[in-house]
Write a protein that holds these residues in place. Sequence first.
Motif, PDB file in Angstrom:
ATOM      1  N   ASP A 284      -2.632  -0.274 -11.477  1.00  0.00           N
ATOM      2  CA  ASP A 284      -0.887  -0.514 -12.167  1.00  0.00           C
ATOM      3  C   ASP A 284      -1.089  -2.099 -10.911  1.00  0.00           C
ATOM      4  OD1 ASP A 284       0.098   1.372 -13.058  1.00  0.00           O
ATOM      5  OD2 ASP A 284       1.318   1.782 -12.034  1.00  0.00           O
TER       6      ASP A 284
ATOM      7  N   ARG B 143       0.719  -0.921   0.171  1.00  0.00           N
ATOM      8  CA  ARG B 143       0.223  -0.340   0.151  1.00  0.00           C
ATOM      9  C   ARG B 143       1.029   1.218  -0.125  1.00  0.00           C
ATOM     10  NH1 ARG B 143      -3.893   1.699  -0.782  1.00  0.00           N
ATOM     11  NH2 ARG B 143      -4.841   3.090   0.596  1.00  0.00           N
TER      12      ARG B 143
ATOM     13  N   THR C 255       2.105   6.090  -6.852  1.00  0.00           N
ATOM     14  CA  THR C 255       0.959   7.060  -7.557  1.00  0.00           C
ATOM     15  C   THR C 255       1.172   9.062  -7.094  1.00  0.00           C
ATOM     16  OG1 THR C 255      -0.272   5.346  -7.044  1.00  0.00           O
ATOM     17  CG2 THR C 255      -1.431   7.932  -8.016  1.00  0.00           C
TER      18      THR C 255
ATOM     19  N   VAL D  20       6.131  -3.447  -9.870  1.00  0.00           N
ATOM     20  CA  VAL D  20       4.726  -2.975 -10.196  1.00  0.00           C
ATOM     21  C   VAL D  20       4.276  -3.414 -11.668  1.00  0.00           C
ATOM     22  CG1 VAL D  20       4.063  -0.860 -10.456  1.00  0.00           C
ATOM     23  CG2 VAL D  20       5.058  -1.052  -8.581  1.00  0.00           C
TER      24      VAL D  20
ATOM     25  N   THR E 290      -2.951   3.960  -9.519  1.00  0.00           N
ATOM     26  CA  THR E 290      -3.309   3.292  -8.403  1.00  0.00           C
ATOM     27  C   THR E 290      -3.831   1.824  -8.947  1.00  0.00           C
ATOM     28  OG1 THR E 290      -3.970   5.247  -7.696  1.00  0.00           O
ATOM     29  CG2 THR E 290      -4.978   3.242  -7.451  1.00  0.00           C
TER      30      THR E 290
ATOM     31  N   HIS F 272       3.397  -1.458 -14.480  1.00  0.00           N
ATOM     32  CA  HIS F 272       2.990  -0.358 -14.839  1.00  0.00           C
ATOM     33  C   HIS F 272       3.046  -0.357 -16.371  1.00  0.00           C
ATOM     34  CE1 HIS F 272       2.724   4.388 -14.970  1.00  0.00           C
ATOM     35  NE2 HIS F 272       3.112   4.022 -16.012  1.00  0.00           N
TER      36      HIS F 272
ATOM     37  N   GLN G 279       2.188   1.972  -3.482  1.00  0.00           N
ATOM     38  CA  GLN G 279       0.659   2.343  -4.361  1.00  0.00           C
ATOM     39  C   GLN G 279       0.809   3.871  -3.932  1.00  0.00           C
ATOM     40  OE1 GLN G 279      -2.561   0.379  -2.981  1.00  0.00           O
ATOM     41  NE2 GLN G 279      -3.153  -0.019  -5.763  1.00  0.00           N
TER      42      GLN G 279
ATOM     43  N   TYR H 282       0.574  -4.237  -8.092  1.00  0.00           N
ATOM     44  CA  TYR H 282       1.594  -3.884  -7.172  1.00  0.00           C
ATOM     45  C   TYR H 282       1.092  -5.374  -6.295  1.00  0.00           C
ATOM     46  CZ  TYR H 282       1.278   1.040  -7.527  1.00  0.00           C
ATOM     47  OH  TYR H 282       1.136   2.421  -8.247  1.00  0.00           O
TER      48      TYR H 282
END
Length: 107
Positions: free
Chosen positions: A54, A38, A45, A76, A52, A78, A41, A56
């Motif tokens: 993406d 978290r 972000t 991550v 958000t 992305h 994230q 993780y």
Amino acid sequence: MACPEVITGSVVIPGEDYERIQRAAANGQNLWRLSPVRTAQEVGTIHLGLRTNDAYTFVEQYRDTDSGLMHAVVRVKHRSCTYLVELYQPEQQGRGGIWVVESIREA
């Protein structure tokens, strides 16, 4: 580079006061700081060009033998790029300790 909007390298967030953030978490605020995923994230972000939505994924958690600090790695996905976000616990180790993003690099 396929994802130029993502900032890589060492991460320093101006004005981030770890002691204050740790106190806030202990008081039940910003509890996302207690999760490496978290934290990657939220910080990613707001500050690093990640999104958000993406993907993780928690990779590993380990104790650095030199510093004694707990570290974690979050992968991550992305767009077409994959990054590794390195985090650590600057104030308190283990459960209840906040996580801070240390660096982000291409996987």
